[in-house]
Design a protein around this motif. Structure first.
Motif, short mmCIF file in Angstrom:
data_model
loop_
_atom_site.label_atom_id
_atom_site.label_comp_id
_atom_site.label_asym_id
_atom_site.label_seq_id
_atom_site.Cartn_x
_atom_site.Cartn_y
_atom_site.Cartn_z
N SER A 9 43.78 42.43 41.94
CA SER A 9 42.35 42.13 41.82
C SER A 9 41.59 43.28 41.19
O SER A 9 40.71 43.08 40.36
N PHE A 10 41.93 44.50 41.59
CA PHE A 10 41.24 45.66 41.01
C PHE A 10 41.60 45.83 39.54
O PHE A 10 40.76 46.22 38.73
N LEU A 40 24.29 38.06 17.22
CA LEU A 40 22.91 37.98 17.72
C LEU A 40 22.05 37.12 16.78
O LEU A 40 21.22 36.33 17.23
N ARG B 13 33.41 35.44 43.27
CA ARG B 13 33.63 36.82 42.83
C ARG B 13 33.41 36.96 41.31
O ARG B 13 32.80 37.93 40.85
N TRP B 17 30.54 39.42 39.76
CA TRP B 17 30.81 40.58 38.90
C TRP B 17 30.32 40.35 37.47
O TRP B 17 29.95 41.29 36.79
N VAL B 25 22.05 44.18 31.27
CA VAL B 25 21.68 44.01 29.86
C VAL B 25 20.34 43.27 29.74
O VAL B 25 19.50 43.62 28.91
N ILE B 73 18.93 40.76 21.76
CA ILE B 73 19.92 40.89 22.85
C ILE B 73 19.52 40.00 24.02
O ILE B 73 20.35 39.31 24.61
N PHE B 76 20.19 36.38 23.48
CA PHE B 76 21.63 36.09 23.43
C PHE B 76 22.19 36.04 24.86
O PHE B 76 22.84 35.07 25.25
N PHE B 77 21.87 37.08 25.62
CA PHE B 77 22.45 37.17 26.97
C PHE B 77 21.79 36.23 27.97
O PHE B 77 22.33 36.02 29.05
N MET B 78 20.63 35.66 27.62
CA MET B 78 20.00 34.71 28.55
C MET B 78 20.94 33.52 28.81
O MET B 78 20.94 32.95 29.90
N TRP B 79 21.76 33.20 27.81
CA TRP B 79 22.71 32.09 27.98
C TRP B 79 23.76 32.43 29.02
O TRP B 79 24.12 31.57 29.84
N TRP B 202 33.82 50.48 52.58
CA TRP B 202 34.78 50.10 51.56
C TRP B 202 35.26 48.66 51.71
O TRP B 202 35.47 47.96 50.73
N PHE B 205 33.12 46.10 49.90
CA PHE B 205 33.30 46.16 48.45
C PHE B 205 34.64 45.54 48.07
O PHE B 205 34.73 44.71 47.15
N ARG B 206 35.68 45.92 48.81
CA ARG B 206 37.03 45.41 48.51
C ARG B 206 37.07 43.88 48.64
O ARG B 206 37.72 43.20 47.84
N VAL B 209 36.07 42.19 45.65
CA VAL B 209 37.02 42.31 44.55
C VAL B 209 38.25 41.45 44.81
O VAL B 209 38.68 40.67 43.95
N THR B 210 38.81 41.58 46.00
CA THR B 210 40.08 40.89 46.29
C THR B 210 39.86 39.49 46.88
O THR B 210 40.75 38.65 46.80
N TYR B 212 39.49 39.09 50.07
CA TYR B 212 39.94 39.12 51.47
C TYR B 212 39.28 40.23 52.25
O TYR B 212 39.00 41.30 51.72
#
Lengths: 53, 238
Positions: A9-10, A40, B13, B17, B25, B73, B76-79, B202, B205-206, B209-210, B212
């Motif tokens: 995952s990381f 753009l 997840r 992310w 942005v 920018i 573009f990123f609004m989409w 931690w 945060f983990r 990511v994972t 679990y």
């Protein structure tokens, strides 16, 4: 069930971040059309066409 | 013995992310646009505490004279912002996870308790479940903020085609004001969110990511007692 893979995952997160940086570089430093990077410019044209409907 | 419990689905997840760079942005490019007309302030009546923002700030950030770049920018990123948000909302809706996220009658009282606890003013621990009242309110509010940003943004991007939308928000100037303060709201949300994750440790945060979370037996008993045990505990193997 086996222990979930934390490392995978990381790695995926790291790969995603790297891909994002490469994508940003491609987006902002690519060939320009009328003073703007090509993707753009295309996005602006797409938005414009959408607005005309 | 500790065990693993599924906490966050892959879709959640990914959306979470993906939102980090996209939101950064959008905020940055929004600032480049805002430089052209930095009209807002913090103050009351004729008293101004802070101008948002002085020229020195724009210059220090390298955000001056880049409006056109910022706009291209941003548009573009609004989409990505919109599609990512829609996927998240669709996933939580279809999977039923919205039930854990939406605030209920108890959430507001619980949120006050959680805030008092986090400020060190109360010793009552937040309830041992996936999202406490404060999280339910915050995570639902930020989705509504996203919808607000998209609709106010559309109202000021194409005010002619979406004049009705601008009027819904009180006119172009109000829509712009709302769009700006929603952006400021993300900055506040981001700071509190990161501080809370750092405080939680931690494992939190983990888990994002994972997917679990490591749960010790005492936590598991608490969750079962509150009727909120996670569906699939996994035995930890060394």
């Amino acid at each position: 069930m086996t222990r979930p893979s934390s490392r995978r995952s990381f790695h995926a997160l790291g790969l995603g971040a790297a891909a994002g940086l490469v994508g940003w570089e491609w987006l902002t430093t690519g060939p320009e059309v009328d003073g703007l990077p090509y993707p753009l410019r295309r996005a602006l044209e797409f938005n414009e066409r959408l607005g005309e409907r | 013995m500790s065990s693993f419990e599924k906490k966050f689905a892959l879709a959640v997840r990914c959306c979470h992310w993906m939102n980090v760079p996209v939101l950064l942005v959008m905020l940055w490019s929004g600032l480049l646009i805002y430089w052209a007309s930095p009209v807002y302030r913090i103050g009351l009546g004729s008293v101004t505490l802070f101008t948002l923002f002085p020229d020195a700030i724009f210059s220090a950030l390298g955000a001056a004279y880049r409006r056109a770049e910022g706009a291209s920018i941003h548009f573009f990123f609004m989409w990505f912002f919109a599609i990512n948000g829609l996927i998240y909302v669709a996933y939580t809706g279809v999977s039923g996870e919205y039930r854990e996220l939406l605030p209920n009658r108890r959430s507001f009282r619980e949120a006050i308790q959680v805030v008092l606890h986090d400020l060190g003013l109360s010793h009552i621990e937040p309830p041992p479940r996936k999202f406490n009242g404060a999280q339910q309110i915050a995570y639902t509010a930020v989705i509504l903020m996203g919808a607000g940003s998209l609709s106010t943004g559309l109202a000021i991007y194409v005010p002619v085609q979406c004049g009705w939308l601008a009027r819904l928000f009180g006119g172009y100037e109000w829509a712009r004001w709302e769009h700006f303060w929603l952006a400021a709201g993300y900055v506040v949300f981001f700071i509190i969110h990161v501080a809370q994750v750092a405080r939680a440790g931690w494992g939190t945060f983990r888990a994002m990511v994972t997917g679990y979370d490591v749960v010790n037996p005492a936590d598991r008993r608490d969750r079962r007692a509150s009727g909120l045990a996670s569906a699939r505990p996994l035995e930890k193997r060394r």
